[in-house]
Scaffold this motif. Structure first.
Motif, mmCIF file in Angstrom:
data_model
loop_
_atom_site.group_PDB
_atom_site.id
_atom_site.type_symbol
_atom_site.label_atom_id
_atom_site.label_comp_id
_atom_site.label_asym_id
_atom_site.label_seq_id
_atom_site.Cartn_x
_atom_site.Cartn_y
_atom_site.Cartn_z
ATOM 1 N N SER A 244 0.304 -1.023 -7.307
ATOM 2 C CA SER A 244 0.823 -0.840 -5.957
ATOM 3 C C SER A 244 -0.196 -1.276 -4.913
ATOM 4 O O SER A 244 0.136 -1.986 -3.955
ATOM 5 N N GLU A 245 -1.458 -0.849 -5.077
ATOM 6 C CA GLU A 245 -2.506 -1.216 -4.129
ATOM 7 C C GLU A 245 -2.787 -2.716 -4.165
ATOM 8 O O GLU A 245 -2.988 -3.353 -3.121
ATOM 9 N N LEU A 246 -2.809 -3.274 -5.350
ATOM 10 C CA LEU A 246 -3.051 -4.706 -5.484
ATOM 11 C C LEU A 246 -1.949 -5.490 -4.794
ATOM 12 O O LEU A 246 -2.208 -6.455 -4.048
ATOM 13 N N ASP A 247 -0.712 -5.093 -5.004
ATOM 14 C CA ASP A 247 0.430 -5.779 -4.407
ATOM 15 C C ASP A 247 0.422 -5.658 -2.892
ATOM 16 O O ASP A 247 0.672 -6.621 -2.163
ATOM 17 N N ALA A 248 0.114 -4.455 -2.396
ATOM 18 C CA ALA A 248 0.137 -4.230 -0.953
ATOM 19 C C ALA A 248 -0.974 -4.979 -0.231
ATOM 20 O O ALA A 248 -0.794 -5.441 0.908
ATOM 21 N N ASN A 249 -2.116 -5.125 -0.890
ATOM 22 C CA ASN A 249 -3.272 -5.752 -0.235
ATOM 23 C C ASN A 249 -3.313 -7.264 -0.384
ATOM 24 O O ASN A 249 -4.009 -7.939 0.368
ATOM 25 N N CYS A 250 -2.582 -7.796 -1.359
ATOM 26 C CA CYS A 250 -2.558 -9.251 -1.551
ATOM 27 C C CYS A 250 -1.360 -9.816 -0.788
ATOM 28 O O CYS A 250 -0.300 -10.081 -1.353
ATOM 29 N N GLU A 251 -1.534 -10.000 0.501
ATOM 30 C CA GLU A 251 -0.479 -10.519 1.360
ATOM 31 C C GLU A 251 -0.605 -12.030 1.468
ATOM 32 O O GLU A 251 -1.704 -12.578 1.502
ATOM 33 N N GLU A 252 0.537 -12.715 1.539
ATOM 34 C CA GLU A 252 0.516 -14.176 1.655
ATOM 35 C C GLU A 252 -0.466 -14.605 2.752
ATOM 36 O O GLU A 252 -0.532 -13.974 3.796
ATOM 37 N N PRO A 253 -1.278 -15.658 2.485
ATOM 38 C CA PRO A 253 -1.198 -16.591 1.345
ATOM 39 C C PRO A 253 -1.928 -16.130 0.082
ATOM 40 O O PRO A 253 -2.070 -16.905 -0.858
ATOM 41 N N CYS A 254 -2.402 -14.894 0.046
ATOM 42 C CA CYS A 254 -3.008 -14.369 -1.185
ATOM 43 C C CYS A 254 -1.974 -14.329 -2.305
ATOM 44 O O CYS A 254 -0.831 -13.910 -2.095
ATOM 45 N N LEU A 286 8.156 -1.220 -12.404
ATOM 46 C CA LEU A 286 8.381 -2.231 -13.436
ATOM 47 C C LEU A 286 8.532 -3.617 -12.815
ATOM 48 O O LEU A 286 8.023 -4.610 -13.357
ATOM 49 N N GLU A 287 9.212 -3.709 -11.683
ATOM 50 C CA GLU A 287 9.369 -5.005 -11.008
ATOM 51 C C GLU A 287 8.018 -5.543 -10.569
ATOM 52 O O GLU A 287 7.724 -6.730 -10.724
ATOM 53 N N ARG A 288 7.183 -4.658 -10.043
ATOM 54 C CA ARG A 288 5.864 -5.070 -9.563
ATOM 55 C C ARG A 288 5.011 -5.563 -10.730
ATOM 56 O O ARG A 288 4.342 -6.603 -10.645
ATOM 57 N N ARG A 289 5.027 -4.810 -11.821
ATOM 58 C CA ARG A 289 4.221 -5.218 -12.976
ATOM 59 C C ARG A 289 4.732 -6.521 -13.576
ATOM 60 O O ARG A 289 3.951 -7.359 -14.042
ATOM 61 N N THR A 290 6.051 -6.714 -13.564
ATOM 62 C CA THR A 290 6.622 -7.949 -14.093
ATOM 63 C C THR A 290 6.135 -9.159 -13.300
ATOM 64 O O THR A 290 5.879 -10.220 -13.868
ATOM 65 N N ARG A 291 6.001 -9.021 -11.985
ATOM 66 C CA ARG A 291 5.536 -10.119 -11.135
ATOM 67 C C ARG A 291 4.051 -10.407 -11.304
ATOM 68 O O ARG A 291 3.620 -11.561 -11.243
ATOM 69 N N ILE A 292 3.257 -9.348 -11.497
ATOM 70 C CA ILE A 292 1.801 -9.500 -11.431
ATOM 71 C C ILE A 292 1.158 -9.636 -12.808
ATOM 72 O O ILE A 292 0.235 -10.438 -13.001
ATOM 73 N N ASP A 293 1.612 -8.863 -13.776
ATOM 74 C CA ASP A 293 1.031 -8.861 -15.121
ATOM 75 C C ASP A 293 1.662 -10.001 -15.914
ATOM 76 O O ASP A 293 2.731 -9.844 -16.511
ATOM 77 N N ARG A 294 1.021 -11.154 -15.983
ATOM 78 C CA ARG A 294 1.673 -12.358 -16.489
ATOM 79 C C ARG A 294 1.175 -12.820 -17.851
ATOM 80 O O ARG A 294 1.872 -13.562 -18.539
ATOM 81 N N LEU A 295 -0.004 -12.413 -18.232
ATOM 82 C CA LEU A 295 -0.631 -12.949 -19.441
ATOM 83 C C LEU A 295 -1.255 -11.828 -20.260
ATOM 84 O O LEU A 295 -1.457 -10.718 -19.771
ATOM 85 N N PHE A 296 -1.586 -12.159 -21.487
ATOM 86 C CA PHE A 296 -2.168 -11.207 -22.429
ATOM 87 C C PHE A 296 -3.338 -11.899 -23.107
ATOM 88 O O PHE A 296 -3.186 -12.985 -23.663
#
Length: 627
Positions: A244-254, A286-296
């Motif tokens: 949540s914090e990562l998503d909120a603080n990474c605002e476009e163009p981030c 779950l939507e947020r993690r789906t967008r951000i967590d992309r690789l393993f």
């Protein structure tokens, strides 16, 4: 073809060298002030490749700016790590070394939890510089394993506790963290060279678990626009808050993505259906993690996390990089649960997709090193370590083969580390990040073998076309993509060996699916080298390639420089969500411990196979699963 390779391990957190005689003497290599930016082309001037080229990098690198690396007497900061990555000869903590082949891209991912204190302890003039704890650290008086015990104790609180000796003023410590994060950015920006060498800005989020467990993710940014503060485990109470914090603080163009790693050390927590505190994930989570967590990160020095013998979805080739046994009924730490392993995580993602119409476990595959010696990409032969030569191989072997580490256990069970590879149109930050974001990425256990994997409405004889790659992009999708479950897709896989490594043995397809609410898997070999054909059970006959373990000479003339195959799933069903990914096996070579034991003229370890098969993994293609 007969080849002999000499391997020197990067010795994560193990080798101890002389500390500074004077605790006020801080090597310039550690302070690592940003250099003058190299004269570079703009992204628009860089040569582009519409059919994309394979680029290789390391997205998990620690330098002396990480507390644990510094405690292991690494005094080489990011400048040295970037120089090493781009192919320069560098004085590492274990001696002078140089990569045979430079990396194309790298991310330095020092622990954000140390940004509050690590840099000020080693920066003359900082208010904390003369504190007893900082002087003791610089003098090498702090035992690394004791320091790690204390760090893990603090890390078990939520949020993790900052060092009370250095962070009595919370506001000042946060200022220190922001200043360190700015220096991380400045140094990465100085070394970025579009078209030649890409430096992605990043860091590691290092939440800790009991018994030295790890709930870690690397955080990677697309460009120079990043979050103002590197969110660490000292800032959030759980994984929900982190995203949540990562998503909120990474605002476009981030733009940002995260990469979970060492899930073999996560005691099954990373991908449980609830957060670590037992709270249920909301649809928004779950939507947020789906967008951000992309690789393993499927492989690195502290083991592989694809699958484990005897755990969940497994097979006979899962005996690679297994550091821990399967959990017993009453065991919860220092063991493997299905939720720790990539294949089972992918399967559970399919189940979540059916239950909640969202799949947060749609993760591509990469490898990296997790080096703590400032030597990104150091997975194979390098110029021999002058430290090893000076001390003698017996000393080096005793330290490596016989050491048990407080966190990782038997060091001899380590892997050499892996590489992250992407198919990108150019070697720029934007192109490399976008390839990672769309999961057109693959992992190797250290070599630069190439893997292409496509699915769709592909011709059965695609491999015989003049330009099969162009057709595959036009009529299909590459690894990391989704396919609608309309008609049975045709898949095409192609692999090429690293010319400096063993030739190829075979290509294998791994399928996972959900049927009647149950998870299933199937594996079959689709290409065998040396004229071999798969048996009725779908497996290639054993490779005739051989290894002389007394010399590590390899006879793999029967192997292939390239392999490819077009195939369809005979059991395909439009009603059944599934994923497919590819494993490519090289012919056997000596395990690194065999090289070490031979060089030191000591007995081979009895609990490590003397030979191993290095390999690569494609990202999956998902069919009929929610996007």
């Amino acid at each position: 073809m007969k080849t002999t390779r000499t391997i020197f391990i990067s010795a994560v957190l193990i080798i101890t060298v002389s500390a500074c005689d004077d605790p006020d003497d801080v090597p310039a290599e550690h302070i690592s002030a940003p250099v003058t930016p190299v004269a570079t082309k703009s992204d628009a001037e860089v040569e582009r490749h519409p059919q994309r080229i394979a680029l290789y990098g390391d997205l998990h690198v620690h330098t002396s700016w990480s507390v644990d690396a510094y405690a292991g007497n690494n005094r080489l900061g990011p400048n040295g790590a970037y120089e090493f990555a781009r192919g320069e000869r560098v004085e590492l903590p274990t001696g002078e070394a140089q990569l045979k082949t430079p990396l194309d891209f790298v991310a330095i991912t020092d622990h954000a939890e140390g940004f509050t204190t690590q840099m000020v302890c080693t920066t003359p003039g900082a208010p904390e510089f003369d504190l007893p704890q900082c002087r003791s650290s610089r003098a090498g008086e702090m035992d690394q394993q004791e320091l790690l015990k204390v760090a893990f104790e603090r890390g078990l609180t939520r949020p993790a506790t900052r060092d009370p000796n250095l962070c009595k003023d919370e506001a000042h410590c946060l200022e220190n963290a922001r200043a360190a994060w700015q220096l991380v950015q400045d140094t990465a920006n100085a070394y970025n060279d579009p078209g030649k060498f890409t430096t992605l800005i990043g860091y590691e989020f290092s939440s800790l678990l009991p018994d030295y467990g790890m709930l870690h993710r690397n955080v990677i940014f697309r460009g120079s626009d990043v979050i103002p503060h590197a969110i660490s485990a000292q800032d959030v109470a759980n994984q929900r808050e982190f995203f949540s914090e990562l998503d909120a603080n990474c605002e476009e163009p981030c733009r940002v993505l995260t990469i979970p790693h060492n899930t073999n050390f996560s005691w099954g927590v990373t991908f449980t259906r609830t957060d670590e505190d037992g709270a249920a994930y909301t649809a928004e989570d779950l939507e947020r993690r789906t967008r951000i967590d992309r690789l393993f990160e499927i492989t690195q020095q502290k083991g592989a996390s694809e699958c484990t013998l005897g755990v969940g979805a497994t097979d006979e080739d899962c005996d690679f990089g297994n550091l821990f046994p399967a959990c017993e009924d009453d065991q919860h730490t220092r063991c493997i649960k299905p939720q720790s392993m990539y294949r089972d995580v992918l399967l559970d993602g399919l189940a979540l997709g059916e239950e909640q119409n969202i799949n947060p476990n749609k993760l591509g595959a990469i490898g990296s090193t997790d080096t703590h010696q400032s030597d990104p990409g150091n997975t194979r032969s390098i110029i021999p370590s002058s430290f090893a030569q000076a001390e003698g191989w017996s000393f080096f072997t005793n330290r490596i083969l016989e050491t048990d580490h407080v966190v990782v256990g038997h060091v001899r069970k380590f892997l050499m580390g892996g590489l992250a590879a992407v198919w990108a149109e150019a070697n720029t930050r934007a192109d490399v990040f976008d390839a990672l974001q769309r999961r057109e990425a693959f992992a190797t256990s250290g070599s630069r073998l190439q893997i292409r994997f496509f699915g769709g409405d592909l011709p059965a004889e695609l491999s015989s076309e003049a330009d099969p790659v162009a057709t595959a992009y036009t009529r299909g999708v590459p690894m990391g993509s989704d396919l609608p479950a309309t008609t049975s897709p045709t898949f095409w896989v192609w692999a090429a060996q690293d010319p400096l490594e063993a030739s190829l043995d075979r290509i294998q397809v791994v399928k996972g699916w959900i049927e009647d609410g149950e998870t299933h898997q199937k594996l079959w070999d689709v290409a065998c080298s040396g004229g071999r054909e798969p048996h009725a059970n779908g497996k290639c006959p054993a490779t005739p390639a051989s290894v002389d373990i007394t010399t590590c000479e390899v006879d793999d003339a029967s192997g292939a420089a390239e392999l490819q195959a077009t195939f369809s799933d005979p059991d395909f069903s439009r009603e059944t969500p599934a994923f497919y990914y590819v494993r490519v096996f090289e012919n056997p070579t000596c395990h690194w411990t065999t090289h070490f034991a031979n060089a030191a003229d000591v007995d081979l370890p009895t609990d490590i196979p003397p030979v191993t098969q290095q390999r690569g993994w494609s990202s999956p293609i998902w069919v009929g699963s929610p996007e």
